[in-house]
Design an enzyme around this catalytic site. Structure first.
Site, PDB file in Angstrom:
ATOM      1  N   ALA A  33       0.863  -1.174   0.000  1.00  0.00           N
ATOM      2  CA  ALA A  33       0.000   0.000   0.000  1.00  0.00           C
ATOM      3  C   ALA A  33       0.900   1.225   0.000  1.00  0.00           C
ATOM      4  O   ALA A  33       2.070   1.129   0.345  1.00  0.00           O
ATOM      5  CB  ALA A  33      -0.865  -0.011   1.246  1.00  0.00           C
TER       6      ALA A  33
ATOM      7  N   GLU B 287      -0.431  -9.293  -1.222  1.00  0.00           N
ATOM      8  CA  GLU B 287      -1.857  -9.614  -1.042  1.00  0.00           C
ATOM      9  C   GLU B 287      -2.587  -9.557  -2.386  1.00  0.00           C
ATOM     10  O   GLU B 287      -3.461 -10.386  -2.665  1.00  0.00           O
ATOM     11  CB  GLU B 287      -2.473  -8.646  -0.018  1.00  0.00           C
ATOM     12  CG  GLU B 287      -1.986  -8.887   1.412  1.00  0.00           C
ATOM     13  CD  GLU B 287      -2.405  -7.794   2.367  1.00  0.00           C
ATOM     14  OE1 GLU B 287      -3.151  -8.107   3.303  1.00  0.00           O
ATOM     15  OE2 GLU B 287      -1.998  -6.634   2.152  1.00  0.00           O
TER      16      GLU B 287
ATOM     17  N   GLY C 255       0.656  -5.140   0.675  1.00  0.00           N
ATOM     18  CA  GLY C 255      -0.503  -5.132  -0.224  1.00  0.00           C
ATOM     19  C   GLY C 255      -0.175  -5.666  -1.602  1.00  0.00           C
ATOM     20  O   GLY C 255      -1.037  -6.225  -2.287  1.00  0.00           O
TER      21      GLY C 255
ATOM     22  N   GLU D 153       4.345  -5.920   7.157  1.00  0.00           N
ATOM     23  CA  GLU D 153       3.537  -4.892   7.829  1.00  0.00           C
ATOM     24  C   GLU D 153       3.906  -4.711   9.298  1.00  0.00           C
ATOM     25  O   GLU D 153       3.852  -3.601   9.821  1.00  0.00           O
ATOM     26  CB  GLU D 153       2.044  -5.241   7.721  1.00  0.00           C
ATOM     27  CG  GLU D 153       1.416  -4.949   6.362  1.00  0.00           C
ATOM     28  CD  GLU D 153       1.610  -6.069   5.355  1.00  0.00           C
ATOM     29  OE1 GLU D 153       0.948  -6.034   4.309  1.00  0.00           O
ATOM     30  OE2 GLU D 153       2.441  -6.963   5.580  1.00  0.00           O
TER      31      GLU D 153
HETATM   32  N1  T1G Z   1       4.672   3.355   0.107  1.00  0.00           N
HETATM   33  C1  T1G Z   1       5.157   4.586  -0.206  1.00  0.00           C
HETATM   34  N2  T1G Z   1       6.472   4.828  -0.518  1.00  0.00           N
HETATM   35  C2  T1G Z   1       7.288   3.776  -0.530  1.00  0.00           C
HETATM   36  C3  T1G Z   1       6.845   2.462  -0.215  1.00  0.00           C
HETATM   37  C4  T1G Z   1       5.469   2.267   0.108  1.00  0.00           C
HETATM   38  N3  T1G Z   1       4.962   1.079   0.392  1.00  0.00           N
HETATM   39  N4  T1G Z   1       7.909   1.636  -0.306  1.00  0.00           N
HETATM   40  C5  T1G Z   1       8.959   2.405  -0.659  1.00  0.00           C
HETATM   41  N5  T1G Z   1       8.605   3.673  -0.790  1.00  0.00           N
HETATM   42  C6  T1G Z   1       9.462   4.802  -1.201  1.00  0.00           C
HETATM   43  C7  T1G Z   1      10.593   5.088  -0.218  1.00  0.00           C
HETATM   44  O1  T1G Z   1      10.163   5.939   0.802  1.00  0.00           O
HETATM   45  C8  T1G Z   1      11.628   5.751  -1.122  1.00  0.00           C
HETATM   46  O2  T1G Z   1      11.225   7.065  -1.314  1.00  0.00           O
HETATM   47  C9  T1G Z   1      11.456   5.008  -2.444  1.00  0.00           C
HETATM   48  O3  T1G Z   1      10.138   4.425  -2.387  1.00  0.00           O
HETATM   49  C10 T1G Z   1      12.452   3.913  -2.644  1.00  0.00           C
HETATM   50  O4  T1G Z   1      12.426   3.074  -1.516  1.00  0.00           O
HETATM   51  C11 T1G Z   1      -2.766  -3.194   3.233  1.00  0.00           C
HETATM   52  C12 T1G Z   1      -0.928  -2.234   5.104  1.00  0.00           C
HETATM   53  C13 T1G Z   1      10.426  -2.031  -1.611  1.00  0.00           C
HETATM   54  C14 T1G Z   1      12.248  -3.197  -0.451  1.00  0.00           C
HETATM   55  O5  T1G Z   1       6.527  -2.320   4.077  1.00  0.00           O
HETATM   56  O6  T1G Z   1      10.707  -2.249   2.088  1.00  0.00           O
HETATM   57  O7  T1G Z   1       0.922  -2.856   2.238  1.00  0.00           O
HETATM   58  O8  T1G Z   1      13.118   8.158  -0.205  1.00  0.00           O
HETATM   59  O9  T1G Z   1      14.769   3.617  -0.737  1.00  0.00           O
HETATM   60  O10 T1G Z   1      16.088   0.190  -0.809  1.00  0.00           O
HETATM   61  O11 T1G Z   1      -1.554  -4.971   3.989  1.00  0.00           O
HETATM   62  O12 T1G Z   1      11.236   0.338  -0.090  1.00  0.00           O
HETATM   63  O13 T1G Z   1      13.121   7.897  -2.672  1.00  0.00           O
HETATM   64  O14 T1G Z   1      11.504   9.452  -1.557  1.00  0.00           O
HETATM   65  O15 T1G Z   1      13.424   1.764   0.351  1.00  0.00           O
HETATM   66  O16 T1G Z   1      15.296  -0.403  -3.137  1.00  0.00           O
HETATM   67  C15 T1G Z   1       4.022  -2.824   3.143  1.00  0.00           C
HETATM   68  C16 T1G Z   1       8.209  -0.975   2.136  1.00  0.00           C
HETATM   69  C17 T1G Z   1       3.285  -1.533   3.157  1.00  0.00           C
HETATM   70  C18 T1G Z   1       7.556  -2.277   1.935  1.00  0.00           C
HETATM   71  C19 T1G Z   1      12.718  -1.171  -1.871  1.00  0.00           C
HETATM   72  N6  T1G Z   1       5.208  -2.674   2.337  1.00  0.00           N
HETATM   73  N7  T1G Z   1       9.284  -0.721   1.199  1.00  0.00           N
HETATM   74  O17 T1G Z   1      13.867  -0.876  -1.140  1.00  0.00           O
HETATM   75  O18 T1G Z   1      14.296   1.507  -1.989  1.00  0.00           O
HETATM   76  S1  T1G Z   1       1.898  -1.640   4.215  1.00  0.00           S
HETATM   77  C20 T1G Z   1       6.391  -2.427   2.882  1.00  0.00           C
HETATM   78  C21 T1G Z   1      10.465  -1.379   1.283  1.00  0.00           C
HETATM   79  C22 T1G Z   1       0.755  -2.561   3.343  1.00  0.00           C
HETATM   80  C23 T1G Z   1      -1.385  -3.775   3.321  1.00  0.00           C
HETATM   81  C24 T1G Z   1      -0.423  -3.002   4.093  1.00  0.00           C
HETATM   82  C25 T1G Z   1      11.537  -0.944   0.339  1.00  0.00           C
HETATM   83  C26 T1G Z   1      11.685  -1.862  -0.904  1.00  0.00           C
HETATM   84  P1  T1G Z   1      12.289   8.178  -1.434  1.00  0.00           P
HETATM   85  P2  T1G Z   1      13.797   2.511  -0.860  1.00  0.00           P
HETATM   86  P3  T1G Z   1      15.001   0.083  -1.806  1.00  0.00           P
END
Ligand code: T1G
Length: 680
Positions: A62, A104, A101, A124
């Site tokens: 998400a 999912e 998400g 999450e």
């Molecule tokens: N939402 C918004 N921005 C995100 C994002 C996300 N999910 N994931 C990454 N970014 C932005 C991050 O802030 C950065 O921005 C840029 O993307 C590059 O990321 C309903 C509730 C995918 C492994 O927890 O673990 O889904 O700093 O520097 O090292 O159940 O990003 O450039 O402005 O980290 O290559 C669950 C979170 C969400 C994964 C890539 N998902 N992301 O790593 O790049 S909750 C996560 C990561 C959800 C549902 C629920 C990592 C990555 P900026 P980065 P990277």
């Protein structure tokens, strides 16, 4: 900007999602995907559809930035429901990391084809949340409860090989993911995970609760995930989905999740430094020199060896360098024994290690890090030598945890190539790397250090030069209050238990006994009089004088018999005597006062560090304290926690402590006072 594209290849629809940087499931993406699916469902010429993502990764979840804002339709659960009713075979073609998400969404598809390097996961809990779009109800149905418990409570992703073994994906694509997914789609059927039964029992959930109790202490999300997984067995699918959503909505507005989301973005913000961007040149680091084969030197060397770099480790004698080699080998062997790496990976790393006793052996190093004894004159001598032998363009770094790096740089002819790379013990495990820039460090060298941190999987934060930089400078204030509280009547156990209950991995005195009380005593001995509170560290000095340096001598703030830790009655006697000598009155201390003295001392010093621009931002300070000292992530770090308490309250309490204990230390930072006024 359009982020979803549909292309028809014969009778297969290919939906391409393109929402850089990580295809986060923003509102725009959800709407466009929903429309695309509806169109395909109504198109009789199409027999199946493939969902694939452009860029480096499948949807990484998400859009975290949307949390806390009013939900816009279609929400993720709406989209999941629509996909559940999709009448044609739907195949997810997964590259990069399908997380949260994103995974999912893939679980709502009827089949999954993964690129050989792809990973899937539900992280999450790292954001203080649980999967909120069906993950806790669909995953256990697909892979069984036991594996779902592990994946959802740890938040750790799994690779394509494991995902295939678990039945998450039915095909691993070695070369052309899209082609493999399309050919798979041609023969695929409609298979809904929601129709499967969960293989597992509620006892498994209870047993798992005990298993994670220690590592998830204080967190809400892992235990909420257990409740949702239990519901996946006890409730029909639809009711389980409702249960999951309620839990998710509770968590998304909780202070815990706000704090953990703050740290998610803070960790990424810490890598953005003014004056440094994609155009800043980065030097190639293929060969690293490490000077000093002690615990820190060996840990530092392992980081680079494990990242595939060649390392030359220098010690003063053959015996000493052989001992360092042995230490490194033993650490790798224990990683193999714990199944963290393979025998082969260990051998590859160790083959890159070159043990030397002559500085000339470092003349080709791209980076040289000294980790010798913490004495400024000793370090200056090392820097003079390195200035003579290091090649042009080599970066010279020190691992000092508090000494003045400008003074070290000033003895060389290459000041712009000098900086601090401060690792935390054990250096091959602790995630934080404090990058310390001197008055002359060039942006090229700083940019290279940040890239290096990424290559060795460290979380970097930039600090300016001051005594103890960000981490240890703040810690010394917490340590001061902990020491004064002992003189004023608190016990070692009371102070440690209070901070343990606050969420720290351990109390100050347990930490000092583990690290060695003598290290701090020696460091302070070199400080100018009056620059620190001698009263607060008088017990430390007395203990070291008696030869009680902590665990390594069997006695310190506690007594150690084997693994057992016991009360040390000696401390009470020393504290009473010192209190008498310093004219400090003793009384019973409350948990509230202990907690606030220690935490507000951290916060106030954090604001002073910000005021002096030693740290670039408050969120950098939070990353330092969460990643170096284990400040509870569900409290977001000391600066985020101060906002949570209310800055006015923090200033008022500090002023109250100033009345009670004097304003030598309890003088609120002027920046804190200013921010408190603004926040009012
Ligand atoms: N939402 C918004 N921005 C995100 C994002 C996300 N999910 N994931 C990454 N970014 C932005 C991050 O802030 C950065 O921005 C840029 O993307 C590059 O990321 C309903 C509730 C995918 C492994 O927890 O673990 O889904 O700093 O520097 O090292 O159940 O990003 O450039 O402005 O980290 O290559 C669950 C979170 C969400 C994964 C890539 N998902 N992301 O790593 O790049 S909750 C996560 C990561 C959800 C549902 C629920 C990592 C990555 P900026 P980065 P990277």
């Amino acid at each position: 900007m359009t982020v979803v594209f549909t292309d028809i290849k014969n009778d297969i629809a290919v939906i391409t999602i393109d929402n850089p940087p990580v295809n986060a499931l923003s509102h725009a993406l959800r709407s466009e995907l929903s429309n695309a699916l509806e169109g395909i469902n109504n198109n009789t010429k199409i027999i199946a559809a493939v969902i694939i993502c452009a860029g480096r990764t499948f949807c990484a979840g998400a859009d975290i930035k949307e949390f806390g804002k009013p939900p816009l339709s279609p929400t993720l659960p709406d989209l999941m429901e629509q996909m559940d009713e999709f009448e044609k075979p739907l195949i997810a073609a997964i590259n990069g990391t399908a997380l949260g998400g994103g995974f999912e969404l893939a679980l709502c598809c009827h089949h999954r084809v993964m690129d050989v390097n792809a990973k899937v996961g539900l992280p999450e809990v790292n954001l203080g949340l649980i999967p909120g779009a069906g993950g806790t109800q669909r995953l256990p149905r697909l892979i069984g409860l036991a594996h779902a418990l592990q994946m959802i409570t740890s938040g750790k992703p799994i690779n394509a090989e494991k995902a295939k073994k678990l039945g998450i994906s039915e095909k691993v694509s070695e070369h052309n993911l899209l082609e493999d997914a399309i050919s798979f789609a041609k023969g695929a059927d409609v298979r809904r995970i929601r129709d499967l039964k969960v293989d597992g029992s509620t006892e498994e959930v209870e047993n798992f609760q005990n298993k994670i109790a220690r590592r998830s202490r204080g967190f809400l999300a892992p235990f909420a995930a257990l409740d949702a997984l239990k519901a996946s067995m006890e409730l029909p699918f639809e009711e389980g989905i409702v249960f999951e959503r309620e839990k998710f909505m509770e968590l998304v507005s909780s202070s815990h999740s706000k704090a953990q989301r703050h740290l998610f973005f803070a960790e990424r913000a810490a890598t953005k430094v003014d004056g440094i961007d994609k155009t800043t040149p980065i030097r190639k680091i293929n060969h690293v020199g490490v000077i000093g084969g002690g615990i820190m030197g060996c840990g530092i060397a392992i980081n680079f060896l494990s990242a595939g770099m060649a390392v030359s480790l220098l010690e003063i004698s053959n015996e000493a360098v052989a001992a360092a080699g042995e230490k490194i080998r033993n650490i790798y062997q224990s990683m193999v024994n714990k199944g963290r790496i393979s025998e082969e990976q260990m051998q590859t790393a160790i083959n890159q290690l070159n043990l030397i006793t002559d500085y000339d052996g470092l003349s080709n190093s791209d980076l040289i890090i000294e980790a010798v004894f913490e004495d400024l004159n000793v370090k200056k001598e090392v820097f003079r030598k390195l200035d003579n032998i290091a090649k042009e363009g080599a970066i010279i770094a020190t691992n000092t945890s508090f000494l003045d790096i400008n003074e070290m740089a000033n003895v060389t002819t290459r000041k712009s190539d000098i900086l601090g790379l401060h690792f935390f013990s054990p250096a091959h495990i602790m995630p934080l790397l404090e990058i310390v820039k001197t008055d002359d460090t060039s942006n090229e060298v700083i940019a290279t250090a940040f890239q290096l941190a990424k290559n060795i999987r460290k979380t970097p934060v930039l600090s300016g030069v001051c005594y103890g930089f960000i981490a240890n400078r703040m810690s010394s204030c917490y340590g001061r209050e902990a020491g004064l509280l002992l003189l004023e009547g608190a016990t070692v156990e009371q102070v440690d238990q209070t901070m343990f209950d606050f969420g720290m991995p351990m109390g100050m005195f347990t930490m000092l006994d583990m690290a060695g009380i003598d290290i701090g005593v020696m460091a302070r001995a070199k400080l100018p009089n009056g620059s620190y509170d001698e009263r607060a560290f008088s017990i430390h000095a007395e203990l070291v004088e008696k030869g009680h340096k902590g665990q390594k001598t069997g006695a310190g703030f506690y007594l150690y018999e084997g693994k057992e830790k016991k009360h040390n009655p000696e401390i009470d006697k020393i504290a009473e005597k010192m209190a008498h000598d310093f004219g400090i009155s003793r009384c019973r201390k409350t948990t509230k006062e202990i907690e606030e003295r220690c935490i507000l001392a951290l916060i106030n010093e954090g604001y002073k560090i910000l005021e002096e621009e030693i740290a670039l931002s408050a969120s950098d300070i939070d990353v330092v304290y969460a990643f170096a000292f284990g400040f509870p992530r569900y409290k977001g770090g000391p600066m985020h926690y101060a906002e949570h308490l209310g800055l006015k309250y923090v200033v008022d309490r500090i002023n109250e402590f100033a009345v009670q204990y004097g304003d030598r230390w309890w003088k609120p930072s002027s920046l804190l006072v200013k921010r408190a006024k603004e926040s009012e």
